[in-house]
Structure formats: structure tokens, C-alpha cells
Design a protein around this motif. Structure first.
Motif, short mmCIF file in Angstrom:
data_model
loop_
_atom_site.label_atom_id
_atom_site.label_comp_id
_atom_site.label_asym_id
_atom_site.label_seq_id
_atom_site.Cartn_x
_atom_site.Cartn_y
_atom_site.Cartn_z
N GLU A 1 -2.91 7.27 7.38
CA GLU A 1 -2.31 8.55 7.02
C GLU A 1 -3.10 9.21 5.90
O GLU A 1 -3.59 8.54 4.99
N ALA A 2 -3.21 10.52 5.96
CA ALA A 2 -3.94 11.26 4.94
C ALA A 2 -3.16 11.26 3.63
O ALA A 2 -1.93 11.21 3.61
N GLY A 3 -3.89 11.31 2.52
CA GLY A 3 -3.26 11.45 1.21
C GLY A 3 -2.83 10.15 0.57
O GLY A 3 -2.31 10.16 -0.55
N LEU A 4 -3.04 9.02 1.23
CA LEU A 4 -2.66 7.74 0.64
C LEU A 4 -3.78 7.20 -0.25
O LEU A 4 -4.94 7.57 -0.10
N ILE A 5 -3.42 6.32 -1.16
CA ILE A 5 -4.36 5.79 -2.15
C ILE A 5 -4.63 4.33 -1.87
O ILE A 5 -3.69 3.53 -1.69
N ASP A 6 -5.91 3.96 -1.84
CA ASP A 6 -6.30 2.56 -1.68
C ASP A 6 -6.32 1.88 -3.04
O ASP A 6 -6.74 2.47 -4.04
N ILE A 7 -5.89 0.61 -3.05
CA ILE A 7 -5.94 -0.17 -4.28
C ILE A 7 -6.34 -1.60 -3.94
O ILE A 7 -5.84 -2.18 -2.97
N ALA A 8 -7.27 -2.15 -4.73
CA ALA A 8 -7.73 -3.53 -4.53
C ALA A 8 -6.93 -4.46 -5.43
O ALA A 8 -6.82 -4.22 -6.64
N VAL A 9 -6.37 -5.51 -4.84
CA VAL A 9 -5.66 -6.51 -5.62
C VAL A 9 -6.46 -7.81 -5.57
O VAL A 9 -7.11 -8.12 -4.57
#
Length: 612
Positions: A481-489
Motif C-alpha cells: 500500500e502507498a504511504g506506508l513506512i518501512d522500519i528495520a528491527v
């Protein structure tokens, strides 16, 4: 089986592609016509020759006109362009009679049920209305005054209910998907018995406006499909708040994609498992659990006695009375119109009092409180879809008891406001379908669907009773989905680790595994509970590549998540080994002054496994 999944040898059936959505859309993109698919649908109906599946069929001429009105192939604007589907006959389709499998109750709706309208607007074509256990009361599929649909996999078995016709139509490849309803398991039991997918969405996700109620507080529209990806595509279209439905909720269709690498999966404690003497089904369930372990997930045995107590409430007090209330005027005036077994169930409700209803509600609330910690202790549950198989002869001998037993692992689900999906897991040693159901809390439909897709792929099964091969997995993964934020854990928030629940609670979605570039070092932070690592950037080539997981969340969820991160941890920009960058966990330099360097382990999960 012909090239590209074409069906070339089923009696009168004309040549056509497999009916999963990806195959049909590939057929259309290559110049195939909807007219050819409509002809294939009707040829299959003739070839299968089962008068119990459909109670009403669409007019062929009308279908051709609807197909022409769709215009040129456009799966972007109309994601279900040219896809044939069937509708359980307790859901309204304009211009087709609704009977609920009770001829004297029949009426002709002027408008479509909301969910049907949404699917039509997305380009899907209604082929017909399907048979069911009368008034959606039953899990067996034989409580109908019409011919009983034949189980698509084994004609001796019951087809499962109450959504019997919808499941069989899908399993036989007559349609790509079908709508059912699910109050006690009617969208899961028939799926399990016919080797197809049965998605029971979160309560309220799909509108029940235009649906004859069974228990209105518990009813939901369910989706039968040949693949998990197809069920999800339908769910994406149909999940929509409906102001006309007092029980409708806004539940976004998100979270479907790659399943997290390590999930904590609750399974009934071995001593609590019920198979009613069916050692074959018990062995098939054990095989499915071994599959989950092989996929990398962690199984946790959970006491199940209180879940069974919740299940038993469904046919007591409040909810039997609710079924009677749904058709009270008609039942009181035309009791003789009811199927004998259904009549007995509804008639018994007339003896119940308001006190009985409240007694049931109080019992449910007490049990909810008891099972809540168990539900919260795992990411999701995996249970048998049905504890055993029953033949039609079995049901003639024991019509009530066997029906109740089929609901062992389904009856409690809506009472506890859970979502679920039944998925084929294999073929048991007696040659009959084996299925498991994945369950979790409301709103996390994407998580169960993601794991179900992996289970179905690992099973290697063909689709329903068609012999068609499963489409390639990449064909069924949703686009981000557009507008989502990726985050690395990197540590305690990894899948299967103690703090991963924080990500899942924010409806975050696992995207992929990755590694950092070689400019990071990893340390064990002292005094942390639970244990946590710290990742710190160092000059290029003086560190190591560290394993991370990339998750995705909405901006609002990202803000909430970041605000809760305690010092000395923080969120910064991480460089990945493939040259890209993403937001991710870092640690303040002062925090690693006396910390143990574990960079050589290559990641927190490897370190944790080595130091257990």
C-alpha cells in the motif's frame, strides 16, 4: 491438464483456463473473452451434473449483456473483471429469488446485498444462488428440502454446511469464488471438507445488509476460493463500512503478504484435542503441525477446555433464541415449512426466557475473561478445521450429535470476536481432505491469510477437486500500500521475539528479511528486560552485516511506535547490504561502552539461539 492450466478433458467442458483469478486474468490479457468463460461455466454445470449445488442460475443472455457492459479488460479499475462467482441463497441478488432453502419463505429482492453490489462493481459476474442448510442452521449441508450437494472430493461425505452449495461450486471449478455466511463455522467446515480456502473475516468487516440473519450479532459473510490470494482479493473489494448495517465496522484490508519468519502459534494441548476416535484426522493434524515447524514457526500448547465451553454456548440460551427471533413471525405462522431438524431447533427456542438469554451472556463474558490471556499469549492459533469426517449415512443416524461435533473448533470463534481462515493442508491417509484453520483477534485478517498462503503452497495440493495446479506464489501477493513506512528491527522486535507483539498490535506487516551494510556493530545492552541488542554505526568495512527484518506500518502507527521507544534506543536511517536505506533501530554510543560485542554472530536471533 493442458498447457497453462487449461482444462481439456472433463466430459462436456470446453477448453478454458483454470479459474483462479490470476489464470483468468492472464487468459483475458491474452485475448480470451468472457463469453468463452461463461460457456465454460455452463458446460461444467452440465458435466458435473449435481442438481444440489444451485437453487437458481443466472440467465445466460443476461450474463453476456453484463459482460459486454464491462468494456475492455481493465483489472486495475475493476480488480474482479470477468470473474464468475456464486452467492449463498440467504444473500440477496437483485432479480434472483432468495429462499434460505425454504421455498415458502421465498421473495424477490429489488436490490443487491451490499457485498454483492461491491463485487459486481469490481467486475465480477453472479452465476447463481447456491443451496444451504435451511436458514443457515447447520454445519452438515444436508438440512435442505432440495437435493443435497455432493461433496466434491468424496460423494459419501457430507458436503459441509451451512454454505454447502457455495463450497461445492468453488471446489468443482464452476466459479472462481463464492460467498457464504459464517455464524458457527459455515464458511470454514465446507471449505475443509472440499479442499478449498474458506475465509471468515473479522465480524463487521463485510456488510451483512441484504443477508437473512441467523444470529445477527455473530453473522458474517464468508468467502470460498480456490487460493488464499483469491480470497484476499475478494476481501479487499468487499471490506467496506456500510452505514445501512448497524453491525458494520471499519476494518482495513491490510497486512497480507509475506508471513513473519517466526510466529508463535497456539495449538490445543495434546490432552485437550478432540477427534472423536478418528486417528486418521488426528495424524493429519499432526502432519500440519510438523509443516508449521518446518516453516520455522514456534508451536505452543494451550489449554483448550474453556474454548470448548464457549463453543457449547452457541446452541444454548441467548443464541438459539436469537435464531428464532430472526424469523419469528414466519416460524410462528408457517412452522410446517421448516426442515424437521431445523424446526426442532427453532421450536425449542420458544421455551427460552429472557433470564436464559442473560444467563448465557453472563457465562460468555466470564469465559472471555478466562481465555483472553491465552489469546494474548500467541500470535495466532492453528486448529483442525473439523475433528473428523462424517458420511451422509452417519448424519441420517445421528443428525444432531454429529453436527455439533463438526463445530468443535469453529463454534467459539465469532463468540470471541476472532477472524479465521480454513486452508487445505494435505490429504489424509484415507484419501480425504485435511484442513486446518488459523485464528486470531479481530482486524488481523492479513496475518492469518499470509500464513495460510504458506501452508497451502507447502501442501502442494491441486485446487479443490479440479486437478488444477496452484498458481505461482508471486501471483497472489498483494502490492504494498502507498504511504506506508518501512522500519528495520534488529532485536526483541523480530518475529517470534518478546516485543514483536508491539508491531502486530499496530497492524504492522512483515515485508522481508535483510542485512545491513558492513558499517554496523551489534552489542548486548546491559540491564535490559527483556534482553535487547544495540546497533551502532561504525566506519565502512569495520563492522559486519547484521540480520534485520523489514516491517511496514502506517504513519500514525510509526509515530506511536517511535514515541514509545525508550532510551538508549532510537530510530535512525540504516544502510542495507543491497545499497538501499530504511528507518531502523540504532543505539546511543554511550550505551555500548561496557556492552558485549556480538557482531560476529551476524544477528540477534543467531546469538539468542547460541546462548540459550
Amino acid at each position: 491438464m493442458g498447457p497453462a492450466g487449461q482444462n481439456i478433458g472433463r466430459g462436456n467442458c470446453v477448453i478454458s483456463p483454470a479459474f483462479d483469478i490470476s489464470s483468468l486474468h492472464a487468459f483475458y490479457a491474452g485475448g480470451g473473452t468472457i463469453a468463452a468463460i461463461i460457456e465454460a461455466v455452463f458446460a461444467r454445470i452440465v458435466d458435473i451434473d449435481d442438481p444440489g449445488i444451485f437453487l437458481h442460475l443466472a440467465d445466460r443472455k443476461s450474463l453476456f449483456e453484463q459482460a459486454a457492459a464491462l468494456g475492455t479488460f481493465d483489472p486495475t479499475t475493476k480488480p474482479l473483471w470477468g470473474i464468475p462467482f456464486a452467492v449463498k441463497d440467504n444473500i440477496d441478488v437483485a432479480g434472483m429469488p432468495t429462499t434460505a432453502s425454504c421455498p415458502d419463505y421465498a421473495y424477490m429482492p429489488d436490490t443487491d446485498a451490499t457485498v454483492v453490489r461491491l463485487l459486481k462493481e469490481a467486475g465480477a459476474l453472479v452465476i447463481g444462488k447456491t443451496n444451504l442448510d435451511q436458514f443457515a442452521t447447520g454445519l452438515v449441508g444436508v438440512r435442505t428440502p432440495y437435493p443435497v450437494p455432493r461433496n466434491a472430493m468424496d460423494a459419501d461425505l457430507v458436503p459441509g454446511g451451512s454454505s454447502s452449495g457455495s463450497a461445492v461450486a468453488t471446489a468443482q471449478g464452476i466459479v472462481s469464488f463464492a460467498l457464504g455466511t459464517d455464524t458457527a463455522g459455515s464458511g470454514r467446515i465446507p471449505a475443509g471438507l472440499n479442499n478449498i480456502v474458506g475465509m471468515k473475516p473479522s465480524l463487521g468487516a463485510l456488510s451483512t445488509s441484504g443477508v437473512i440473519p441467523a444470529c445477527r450479532t455473530l453473522d458474517c459473510v464468508s468467502i470460498f476460493a480456490l487460493t488464499v490470494g483469491d480470497a484476499w482479493r475478494v476481501f479487499e473489494v468487499a471490506a467496506c463500512h456500510d452505514a445501512k448495517d448497524a453491525y458494520s465496522k471499519t476494518i482495513p484490508a491490510n497486512g497480507f503478504g509475506q508471513a513473519p519468519p517466526v510466529l508463535t502459534i497456539g495449538v490445543p494441548a495434546k490432552g485437550d484435542r478432540l477427534f472423536f476416535g478418528d486417528a486418521v484426522m488426528e495424524a493429519a493434524y499432526d502432519d500440519a503441525l510438523r509443516m508449521l515447524t518446518k516453516l520455522g514457526h514456534r508451536l505452543v500448547e494451550v489449554p483448550f477446555g474453556d474454548f470448548y465451553k464457549v463453543a457449547n454456548l452457541l446452541y444454548e440460551g441467548a443464541w438459539v433464541a436469537e435464531r428464532y427471533a430472526a424469523v419469528k413471525d414466519f416460524f410462528d405462522a408457517r412452522e410446517v415449512s421448516f426442515h424437521p431438524v431445523t424446526r426442532g431447533i427453532y421450536g425449542g427456542a420458544k421455551q427460552l426466557s429472557a433470564a436464559d438469554a442473560f444467563k448465557g451472556l453472563y457465562a460468555l463474558q466470564a469465559l472471555k475473561q478466562k481465555v483472553a490471556p491465552l489469546i494474548a499469549s500467541v500470535d495466532l492459533f492453528c486448529v483442525p478445521t473439523a475433528p473428523t469426517h462424517y458420511t451422509r449415512a452417519d448424519l441420517e443416524a445421528e443428525p444432531i450429535r454429529e453436527n455439533s461435533r463438526l463445530g468443535t473448533y469453529t463454534n467459539f470463534v465469532n463468540l470471541l470476536d476472532m477472524c479465521g481462515i480454513a486452508v487445505p493442508a494435505g490429504i489424509s491417509s484415507d484419501g480425504r481432505p485435511a484442513s486446518v484453520t488459523l485464528l486470531t483477534t479481530s482486524g488481523r485478517d492479513g496475518l492469518t491469510a499470509s500464513l495460510a498462503r504458506d501452508i497451502h503452497a507447502s501442501s502442494g495440493l491441486t485446487l479443490g477437486a479440479t486437478g488444477w495446479l496452484q498458481p505461482k506464489p508471486n501471483d497472489t501477493i498483494s502490492v504494498d500500500e502507498a504511504g506506508l513506512i518501512d522500519i528495520a528491527v534488529v532485536g526483541a522486535h523480530l518475529s517470534g521475539m518478546p516485543l514483536n507483539a508491539q508491531l502486530l498490535a499496530l497492524d504492522s506487516r512483515f515485508l522481508r528479511k535483510a542485512r545491513t551494510s558492513d558499517c554496523y556493530r551489534l552489542y548486548v545492552l546491559p540491564g535490559q528486560m527483556p534482553a535487547k541488542p544495540g546497533l551502532i554505526r561504525v566506519p565502512q568495512a569495520t563492522g559486519g552485516q547484521i540480520d534485520v527484518e523489514i516491517w511496514q506500518m502506517t504513519p500514525a502507527a510509526f509515530g506511536q511506535f517511535v514515541a514509545a521507544i525508550p532510551s538508549p534506543l532510537s530510530i535512525g536511517t540504516l544502510l542495507l547490504s543491497d545499497g538501499t536505506s530504511t528507518k531502523g533501530f540504532l543505539v546511543e554510543a554511550a550505551a555500548v561502552a561496557d556492552a558485549t560485542d556480538i557482531t560476529h554472530y551476524g544477528g540477534w536471533r543467531t546469538y539468542a539461539a547460541a546462548t540459550v
